[in-house]
Structure formats: structure tokens, C-alpha cells
Design a protein around this motif. Structure first.
Motif, PDB file in Angstrom:
ATOM      1  N   GLU A  86       0.558  -1.110   0.422  1.00 18.35           N
ATOM      2  CA  GLU A  86      -0.059  -0.013  -0.065  1.00 18.35           C
ATOM      3  C   GLU A  86       0.638   1.297  -0.015  1.00 18.35           C
ATOM      4  N   ARG A  87       2.072   1.242   0.764  1.00 20.78           N
ATOM      5  CA  ARG A  87       2.804   2.023   0.307  1.00 20.78           C
ATOM      6  C   ARG A  87       4.331   2.808  -0.400  1.00 20.78           C
ATOM      7  N   PHE A  88       4.008   1.674  -0.905  1.00 23.18           N
ATOM      8  CA  PHE A  88       5.383   1.101  -1.490  1.00 23.18           C
ATOM      9  C   PHE A  88       6.276   2.355  -2.173  1.00 23.18           C
ATOM     10  N   ASP A  89       5.364   3.349  -2.847  1.00 22.31           N
ATOM     11  CA  ASP A  89       5.581   4.814  -3.574  1.00 22.31           C
ATOM     12  C   ASP A  89       6.110   6.100  -2.096  1.00 22.31           C
ATOM     13  N   GLU A  90       6.688   5.741  -0.794  1.00 18.06           N
ATOM     14  CA  GLU A  90       7.065   6.106   0.213  1.00 18.06           C
ATOM     15  C   GLU A  90       7.872   6.770   0.019  1.00 18.06           C
ATOM     16  N   LEU A  91       8.826   5.497   0.018  1.00 15.74           N
ATOM     17  CA  LEU A  91      10.215   4.535   0.123  1.00 15.74           C
ATOM     18  C   LEU A  91      10.900   5.669  -0.322  1.00 15.74           C
ATOM     19  N   PRO A  92      11.879   6.034  -0.271  1.00 15.18           N
ATOM     20  CA  PRO A  92      12.995   6.702  -1.133  1.00 15.18           C
ATOM     21  C   PRO A  92      12.868   6.368  -2.310  1.00 15.18           C
ATOM     22  N   ASP A  93      13.563   7.027  -3.080  1.00 12.91           N
ATOM     23  CA  ASP A  93      13.998   6.304  -4.439  1.00 12.91           C
ATOM     24  C   ASP A  93      15.562   5.303  -4.799  1.00 12.91           C
ATOM     25  N   ASN A  94      16.043   6.901  -4.038  1.00 12.93           N
ATOM     26  CA  ASN A  94      17.221   6.016  -4.218  1.00 12.93           C
ATOM     27  C   ASN A  94      18.099   4.235  -2.992  1.00 12.93           C
ATOM     28  N   ILE A  95      16.819   3.739  -3.078  1.00 13.42           N
ATOM     29  CA  ILE A  95      16.561   2.403  -2.429  1.00 13.42           C
ATOM     30  C   ILE A  95      17.544   1.674  -3.515  1.00 13.42           C
ATOM     31  N   ASN A  96      18.568   0.895  -3.072  1.00 15.28           N
ATOM     32  CA  ASN A  96      19.299  -0.289  -4.105  1.00 15.28           C
ATOM     33  C   ASN A  96      19.494  -1.265  -3.364  1.00 15.28           C
ATOM     34  N   VAL A  97      19.602  -1.229  -2.015  1.00 15.53           N
ATOM     35  CA  VAL A  97      20.115  -2.890  -1.662  1.00 15.53           C
ATOM     36  C   VAL A  97      19.288  -2.958  -0.397  1.00 15.53           C
ATOM     37  N   LEU A  98      19.024  -4.530  -0.631  1.00 12.10           N
ATOM     38  CA  LEU A  98      18.308  -5.145  -0.057  1.00 12.10           C
ATOM     39  C   LEU A  98      18.195  -5.411   1.584  1.00 12.10           C
ATOM     40  N   ARG A 157       8.777 -11.396  -2.124  1.00 10.53           N
ATOM     41  CA  ARG A 157       8.310 -11.017  -2.325  1.00 10.53           C
ATOM     42  C   ARG A 157       8.947  -9.043  -2.490  1.00 10.53           C
ATOM     43  N   TRP A 158       9.848  -8.409  -2.007  1.00 14.60           N
ATOM     44  CA  TRP A 158       9.831  -7.168  -1.828  1.00 14.60           C
ATOM     45  C   TRP A 158      10.629  -6.815  -3.098  1.00 14.60           C
ATOM     46  N   VAL A 159      11.905  -8.410  -3.143  1.00 18.11           N
ATOM     47  CA  VAL A 159      12.700  -8.422  -4.542  1.00 18.11           C
ATOM     48  C   VAL A 159      12.168  -8.517  -5.467  1.00 18.11           C
ATOM     49  N   MET A 160      10.579  -8.710  -6.175  1.00 18.38           N
ATOM     50  CA  MET A 160       9.867  -8.828  -7.019  1.00 18.38           C
ATOM     51  C   MET A 160       9.372  -7.409  -7.778  1.00 18.38           C
ATOM     52  N   ALA A 161       9.134  -6.994  -6.158  1.00 18.56           N
ATOM     53  CA  ALA A 161       8.525  -5.513  -6.242  1.00 18.56           C
ATOM     54  C   ALA A 161       9.298  -4.604  -6.602  1.00 18.56           C
ATOM     55  N   ALA A 162      10.298  -4.642  -6.684  1.00 20.93           N
ATOM     56  CA  ALA A 162      11.019  -3.326  -6.591  1.00 20.93           C
ATOM     57  C   ALA A 162      11.580  -3.620  -7.710  1.00 20.93           C
ATOM     58  N   ILE A 163      12.061  -5.574  -9.004  1.00 21.02           N
ATOM     59  CA  ILE A 163      12.164  -5.611 -10.239  1.00 21.02           C
ATOM     60  C   ILE A 163      10.668  -4.844 -11.283  1.00 21.02           C
ATOM     61  N   GLU A 164       9.803  -5.189 -10.227  1.00 22.05           N
ATOM     62  CA  GLU A 164       8.744  -4.797 -11.007  1.00 22.05           C
ATOM     63  C   GLU A 164       8.600  -3.023 -11.768  1.00 22.05           C
ATOM     64  N   ASN A 165       8.747  -2.343  -9.826  1.00 23.98           N
ATOM     65  CA  ASN A 165       9.090  -1.181 -10.135  1.00 23.98           C
ATOM     66  C   ASN A 165       9.832  -0.736 -11.101  1.00 23.98           C
ATOM     67  N   GLY A 166      10.819  -1.274 -11.638  1.00 21.65           N
ATOM     68  CA  GLY A 166      11.537  -1.432 -12.435  1.00 21.65           C
ATOM     69  C   GLY A 166      13.448  -0.924 -11.739  1.00 21.65           C
ATOM     70  N   LYS A 167      13.256  -0.909 -10.806  1.00 23.26           N
ATOM     71  CA  LYS A 167      15.067  -0.365  -9.822  1.00 23.26           C
ATOM     72  C   LYS A 167      15.590  -2.071  -9.364  1.00 23.26           C
ATOM     73  N   PRO A 168      16.015  -3.190  -9.854  1.00 18.78           N
ATOM     74  CA  PRO A 168      15.987  -4.780  -9.443  1.00 18.78           C
ATOM     75  C   PRO A 168      17.147  -3.945  -8.007  1.00 18.78           C
ATOM     76  N   TYR A 169      16.988  -4.586  -6.859  1.00 15.18           N
ATOM     77  CA  TYR A 169      17.897  -4.345  -6.101  1.00 15.18           C
ATOM     78  C   TYR A 169      19.529  -4.867  -6.286  1.00 15.18           C
ATOM     79  N   LYS A 170      20.219  -3.877  -6.198  1.00 14.77           N
ATOM     80  CA  LYS A 170      22.087  -4.217  -7.072  1.00 14.77           C
ATOM     81  C   LYS A 170      22.550  -4.809  -5.702  1.00 14.77           C
ATOM     82  N   ALA A 171      22.130  -5.596  -4.160  1.00 15.84           N
ATOM     83  CA  ALA A 171      22.572  -6.506  -3.668  1.00 15.84           C
ATOM     84  C   ALA A 171      21.426  -7.389  -2.687  1.00 15.84           C
ATOM     85  N   ILE A 172      21.625  -7.930  -1.850  1.00 17.81           N
ATOM     86  CA  ILE A 172      20.345  -8.948  -0.864  1.00 17.81           C
ATOM     87  C   ILE A 172      21.595  -9.239   0.323  1.00 17.81           C
TER      88      ILE A 172
END
Length: 433
Positions: free
Chosen positions: A75-87, A148-163
Motif C-alpha cells: 500500500e505504501r511502496f511509493d513512500e520509500l526513498p527513490d534511491n534505495i538499491n540494496v535490500l 516479495r520485495w525483490v519482485m516488487a522492486a523489479i516490477e517497479n523498474g529498480k531491481p536491488y543491486k545486492a541482497i
């Protein structure tokens, strides 16, 4: 041969530009990984539903969102900072841990099948949740949340660079299935990761306790090979009396067998340092508290499944795994005379938090026990991001003290994390156990 990283990437093959790294810490607790990130000079934001842990985080000056990770994702994925790239994160472990009720351990086979069903995307996420909840404890479903977060980030066009994920050893089979799907190309868009999974012993990274954790480290395939951090300290040999609880020996042996990987030989490997003892870690605080040495710690848990057969460690050995029940561990002189039990600051030091870390709120012992040891976290983050060994050493050197913040800064962080509190959870996150 790996593909070169793009020009705007935080990674350059096996290393990274730390100024471009922003870590999202799921199930962040009081901030073990965030503390590690701070000393490494990395930006991080933690999501945590427990108000007590959030109070500790605000008092420590850590960026925090007081929310349920599921709600933030759905419900609030768009509230996260845009520059997040590691999970990063470690889902709640009660159903998988030896001390828990074991619903997750009993359901391991089913959980592994659910992971593949989730990636196949042929049925709704709600259907999978309902079936997982029926396995005995709804919290078991939370182990799927990082994927699920990994998949959400990919679908949002910004896959995490590291996990980076860590949990109790019983979760290793789950991480191994994560590894399969992360490397398979079956994720949305055919995104692939290079992944390593293993059970690590925290005393082999300078943590003054024998804590075993199942760790997963992954990188986007184009950013190079993922590997576990080099061990810096020697292993502690567990006394024969300290055996696994009844019924768990077979599971432990199976998990450890699954965890066995031959370490790759590395050039210029340094001689490991001795493991760190309780007395060494607590020396400065013991002077202030007047705690005499030597002393003996009697575990709250029974060895060999016998509640009367409590494990014992002397002060010149590492502590037992620090759990939320550490305040129940008896401390006594070698001849059995009672001594004061470990304080919250002492318990935090055994977890490698700075001695002046500002623990706040209720259930502080539980907060301490739930945390990732910052020193261990620094090694994990450095391995995932390809940081130089010297940078980790510098970060660890700084962990003796924590910068104190003003009340104004604390309130600013609380306002960001809670807002008007209308979105803050008021009960344990769904699904409830």
C-alpha cells in the motif's frame, strides 16, 4: 566473464560507490544492520513495526519507518526513498528457531514449494498466504516477504543491486531455494542474481558470542560474483556438555551438511585472531559496574533437552547466543555465589553495539536479542558490496562509541517515522499468530 556495470550503477564490477548506496532494512529491529551501515558510511532506512524498537531507533538517530513490511510493500511502496538499491533483513524467526514452537521447521518442505509458486506468478499472493497460514503459525509466511520485495522492486523498474538476508540456521534450506529462484532467470523480466548461502558462526567475525546464522548474499549477475565474508577470528569449540536440544540434533546435522561448502582459497589470507571472550568484550563496562572476574554464566536454556541441565560458560569464553531472555541467565562466581545479571548495556556490548547505544522503550532485552550484531553486519554488508577489508576494520574500530543526538533531531525522526501516527501499527502485523 561478467558484464560491465552501467555508468549510473553504484557498483563497478566487484566494488561499489558507497555514496550511491542506500540500504532498505526490513524487520529492522533496534538497528544492528543500520548501525553497521552507519560506521561503514552507508545510508540506510529501516522498516520496523514494534514501537519500542522504533523508540530506540529514533533515539539513536536512525532513519525509520514505523510500519508493517507487508503494508509498506502493498500500500505504501511509493513512500520509500527513490534511491534505495540494496535490500537487507531477517524475517521473524520464532517459528524456525530451536526456542520457538517449531511450526516453520515442520513446514520447511511446504515453504520451499511456496517460494517457487510465488515466483511462477500463476496464482494470487493472497492464496499462497492463506495456505501458508494454515501450516500452524501465520508468522511462517513472513520468510517469503524479502522475495516479495525483490519482485516488487523489479516490477517497479529498480531491481536491488545486492541482497543480504540472515536468520537462524533452520532457515538455510529456505535460503537455498531463494538461491535457486534468484539465479534461475524466472524472476520478472528475467532478472538474475549471483548468490551464496551458508551458516556462519559470529564468533569467527569477532562477536563475543557463539551465534549461528543462516546467511544469503546476492548480487545482480552483471555486478560480479557474490561471496561470504572472510573469517577474521578462530572458531570456539563447544564443550561436549553443550549439545543440541532433544529432537534437534538430526535437523542441525542436516542443515549443517547442507551448509557445507568448500571455501575458495584466497590469496594472502591472514592468520585468524583468537575468538573474543565475554571478559574481553565487557572489560571497560565491568570497571564501571564493579563486576568482578572470573565469573560463570548459566544459560536459561537446558542442554540436551533437559531443563535442569543448564549450559555453563566462564568469563574467558564467548557468551551463549544472546536472546531476548538474556536477563534470565544466572551470573555467579566460580564457587556458585550469585552476581548481578547482565545489564541491557552489557547485553548490547555482547551483541557488539556501542556501550553508550541509547536503548529505549520497553522489552529492551528482547530488542537486544532480536538484533543483528553490528560487527557481524559490517562484514556481511562489506562482502555484499565489495568493500575493502581496511574499510571494515576502520568501521569496527569506531564501534566503541555512538554519537548522541539532540531531542530536536529525535523528534524530527519520530515525525518522519510516525507522522501523525495514523499509519503506525497498533498491534502485531498481519498475519497474526
Amino acid at each position: 566473464m561478467t558484464s560491465p556495470a552501467t555508468s549510473d550503477s553504484a557498483f563497478t564490477n566487484n566494488s561499489c560507490d558507497t555514496e550511491k548506496i542506500h540500504i532498505l532494512d526490513l524487520f529492522a529491529g533496534p538497528g544492528g544492520l543500520d548501525v553497521a551501515a552507519h560506521f561503514l558510511g552507508l545510508e540506510s532506512t529501516g522498516i520496523e513495526w514494534d514501537a519500542n524498537a522504533c523508540e530506540t531507533r529514533y533515539s539513536a538517530g536512525l532513519q525509520t519507518i514505523h510500519a508493517d513490511v507487508r503494508t509498506m510493500r502493498t500500500e505504501r511502496f511509493d513512500e520509500l526513498p527513490d534511491n534505495i538499491n540494496v535490500l537487507a533483513g531477517g524475517p521473524p524467526c520464532q517459528t524456525f528457531s530451536v526456542a520457538g514452537n517449531g511450526a516453520g521447521r515442520r513446514a520447511l518442505t511446504e515453504v520451499k514449494s511456496f517460494i517457487k509458486r510465488l515466483v511462477a506468478r500463476e496464482e494470487s499472493s493472497e492464496t499462497i498466504d492463506e495456505e501458508l497460514s494454515a501450516l500452524g503459525d501465520p508468522r511462517t509466511a513472513l520468510v517469503l516477504e524479502p522475495l516479495r520485495w525483490v519482485m516488487a522492486a523489479i516490477e517497479n523498474g529498480k531491481p536491488y543491486k545486492a541482497i543480504i538476508l540472515e536468520q537462524v540456521p533452520a532457515v538455510l534450506p529456505v535460503w537455498n531455494v531463494y538461491r535457486e529462484v534468484l539465479e534461475s532467470g524466472d524472476l520478472p523480466g528475467g532478472v538474475k542474481y549471483r548468490t551464496e548461502c551458508r551458516v556462519l558462526h559470529t564468533e569467527e567475525y569477532g562477536v563475543p558470542q557463539t551465534r549461528r546464522r543462516a546467511v544469503l548474499i546476492a548480487r545482480l549477475a552483471e555486478h560480479g560474483h557474490a561471496s561470504m565474508p572472510d573469517k577474521t577470528h578462530k572458531a570456539f569449540t563447544r564443550p561436549k556438555a553443550e549439545t543440541a536440544p532433544t529432537g534437534m540434533a538430526t535437523l542441525d546435522e542436516a542443515i549443517l551438511k547442507e551448509a557445507e561448502h568448500v571455501e575458495r582459497p584466497r590469496a594472502n589470507r591472514k592468520e585468524r585472531e583468537p575468538w573474543v571472550s565475554m571478559s574481553e568484550a565487557l572489560r571497560e563496562s565491568s570497571k564501571k559496574l564493579g563486576r568482578s572476574e572470573p565469573y560463570v554464566v548459566v544459560s536459561n536454556y537446558g542442554s540436551g533437552g533437559d531443563p535442569k541441565n543448564r549450559g555453563r560458560r566462564t568469563s574467558d569464553q564467548p557468551a551463549f547466543t544472546v536472546t531476548g531472555k538474556i536477563s534470565r541467565n544466572v551470573v555467579e562466581t566460580p564457587d556458585g555465589q550469585p552476581l548481578p545479571r547482565f545489564t541491557i548495556p552489557e547485553s548490547g556490548i555482547l551483541q557488539t553495539f556501542p556501550s553508550n547505544f541509547p536503548w529505549r522503550g520497553r522489552d529492551q532485552a528482547q530488542q537486544v536479542g532480536n538484533a543483528v550484531p553490528p560487527r557481524f553486519g559490517a562484514h556481511l554488508l562489506a562482502a555484499a558490496l565489495g568493500l575493502e577489508e581496511g574499510r571494515v576494520a576502520e568501521a569496527i574500530e569506531k564501534m566503541d562509541g555512538w554519537p548522541q543526538i539532540s531531542e530536536e533531531e529525535r523528534e524530527r525522526l519520530r515525525k518522519i517515522g510516525c507522522g501523525d501516527k495514523g499509519k503506525c501499527p497498533t498491534k502485531p502485523p498481519h498475519p497474526q499468530g
